[in-house]
Motif scaffolding. Structure first.
Motif, mmCIF file in Angstrom:
data_model
loop_
_atom_site.group_PDB
_atom_site.id
_atom_site.type_symbol
_atom_site.label_atom_id
_atom_site.label_comp_id
_atom_site.label_asym_id
_atom_site.label_seq_id
_atom_site.Cartn_x
_atom_site.Cartn_y
_atom_site.Cartn_z
ATOM 1 N N THR A 5 0.859 -1.178 0.000
ATOM 2 C CA THR A 5 0.000 0.000 0.000
ATOM 3 C C THR A 5 0.898 1.230 0.000
ATOM 4 O O THR A 5 1.938 1.233 0.651
ATOM 5 C CB THR A 5 -0.908 0.031 1.241
ATOM 6 O OG1 THR A 5 -1.736 -1.132 1.227
ATOM 7 C CG2 THR A 5 -1.783 1.265 1.264
ATOM 8 N N GLN A 6 0.487 2.234 -0.737
ATOM 9 C CA GLN A 6 1.242 3.477 -0.753
ATOM 10 C C GLN A 6 0.283 4.661 -0.813
ATOM 11 O O GLN A 6 -0.835 4.527 -1.292
ATOM 12 C CB GLN A 6 2.207 3.510 -1.924
ATOM 13 C CG GLN A 6 1.643 3.051 -3.224
ATOM 14 C CD GLN A 6 2.655 2.270 -4.033
ATOM 15 O OE1 GLN A 6 3.829 2.558 -3.982
ATOM 16 N NE2 GLN A 6 2.203 1.300 -4.763
ATOM 17 N N ILE A 17 -3.172 3.804 -2.690
ATOM 18 C CA ILE A 17 -3.110 2.787 -3.737
ATOM 19 C C ILE A 17 -2.725 1.448 -3.109
ATOM 20 O O ILE A 17 -1.679 1.337 -2.485
ATOM 21 C CB ILE A 17 -2.090 3.175 -4.825
ATOM 22 C CG1 ILE A 17 -2.449 4.545 -5.405
ATOM 23 C CG2 ILE A 17 -2.026 2.110 -5.910
ATOM 24 C CD1 ILE A 17 -1.379 5.130 -6.292
ATOM 25 N N HIS A 18 -3.603 0.481 -3.278
ATOM 26 C CA HIS A 18 -3.323 -0.875 -2.828
ATOM 27 C C HIS A 18 -2.964 -1.676 -4.083
ATOM 28 O O HIS A 18 -3.751 -1.725 -5.034
ATOM 29 C CB HIS A 18 -4.540 -1.511 -2.155
ATOM 30 C CG HIS A 18 -5.008 -0.764 -0.952
ATOM 31 N ND1 HIS A 18 -4.410 -0.894 0.276
ATOM 32 C CD2 HIS A 18 -6.011 0.124 -0.793
ATOM 33 C CE1 HIS A 18 -5.025 -0.116 1.141
ATOM 34 N NE2 HIS A 18 -6.000 0.520 0.513
ATOM 35 N N PRO A 76 1.046 0.932 -14.223
ATOM 36 C CA PRO A 76 2.010 1.679 -13.414
ATOM 37 C C PRO A 76 1.921 1.217 -11.970
ATOM 38 O O PRO A 76 0.843 1.137 -11.409
ATOM 39 C CB PRO A 76 1.550 3.130 -13.551
ATOM 40 C CG PRO A 76 0.117 3.042 -13.917
ATOM 41 C CD PRO A 76 -0.063 1.746 -14.667
ATOM 42 N N SER A 77 3.037 0.841 -11.385
ATOM 43 C CA SER A 77 3.005 0.326 -10.018
ATOM 44 C C SER A 77 3.731 1.238 -9.043
ATOM 45 O O SER A 77 3.947 0.865 -7.903
ATOM 46 C CB SER A 77 3.611 -1.071 -9.972
ATOM 47 O OG SER A 77 4.937 -1.035 -10.458
ATOM 48 N N PHE A 78 4.108 2.451 -9.489
ATOM 49 C CA PHE A 78 4.777 3.403 -8.633
ATOM 50 C C PHE A 78 5.921 2.701 -7.904
ATOM 51 O O PHE A 78 6.639 1.930 -8.521
ATOM 52 C CB PHE A 78 3.759 4.088 -7.713
ATOM 53 C CG PHE A 78 2.692 4.813 -8.484
ATOM 54 C CD1 PHE A 78 2.952 6.041 -9.057
ATOM 55 C CD2 PHE A 78 1.443 4.256 -8.668
ATOM 56 C CE1 PHE A 78 1.977 6.712 -9.788
ATOM 57 C CE2 PHE A 78 0.467 4.921 -9.396
ATOM 58 C CZ PHE A 78 0.742 6.151 -9.949
ATOM 59 N N LYS A 107 -7.941 4.843 -4.217
ATOM 60 C CA LYS A 107 -8.950 5.663 -3.549
ATOM 61 C C LYS A 107 -8.380 7.067 -3.386
ATOM 62 O O LYS A 107 -7.271 7.227 -2.899
ATOM 63 C CB LYS A 107 -9.297 5.089 -2.178
ATOM 64 C CG LYS A 107 -10.326 5.905 -1.435
ATOM 65 C CD LYS A 107 -10.669 5.300 -0.101
ATOM 66 C CE LYS A 107 -11.686 6.165 0.620
ATOM 67 N NZ LYS A 107 -12.001 5.664 1.944
ATOM 68 N N SER A 108 -9.139 8.048 -3.825
ATOM 69 C CA SER A 108 -8.695 9.436 -3.714
ATOM 70 C C SER A 108 -9.518 10.159 -2.670
ATOM 71 O O SER A 108 -10.743 10.062 -2.630
ATOM 72 C CB SER A 108 -8.845 10.145 -5.056
ATOM 73 O OG SER A 108 -8.014 9.551 -6.017
#
Length: 110
Positions: A5-6, A17-18, A76-78, A107-108
């Motif tokens: 998670t980030q 982001i999970h 994209p996985s950051f 989720k934003s």
């Protein structure tokens, strides 16, 4: 199987982001992605966009969450690839050893 998670700040909005790489027991990627889609539809998710290597879904229960699933090298996985378990699952999938779809839940929060 592998997850992280980030949290990212983008234009005064926090995105959580999970990232998960899952084993759904399929031998090829197309079947694996189809299995992910089937399981999510059973839980009320709706397909917004579908292609041979990706899908985008939404849910009325989780309106603020965007779900993407696909071939790991196409999403994209950051910084997710910094985690050893995710890096290994990505390599195994890209090498063709296994068929592990990567799922991102975004989720934003303003």
């Amino acid at each position: 199987m592998a997850r992280t998670t980030q949290e990212l700040l983008y234009e005064n909005t926090v995105q959580v982001i999970h990232v998960m790489i899952v084993d759904v027991g399929e031998d090829n990627f197309a079947d694996a992605l189809s299995s992910v889609s089937d399981q999510l539809r059973e839980r009320g998710w709706v397909e917004n966009s579908v292609g041979p290597t990706h899908l985008d879904m939404s849910s009325t229960k989780w309106e603020e969450v965007h779900l993407r699933a696909g071939f790991p090298s196409l999403l994209p996985s950051f910084p997710a690839e910094k985690h050893a378990d995710i890096r290994k699952a990505l390599k195994d999938t890209v090498d063709g050893t296994y068929a592990y779809p990567m799922i991102e839940l975004i989720k934003s929060n303003p």
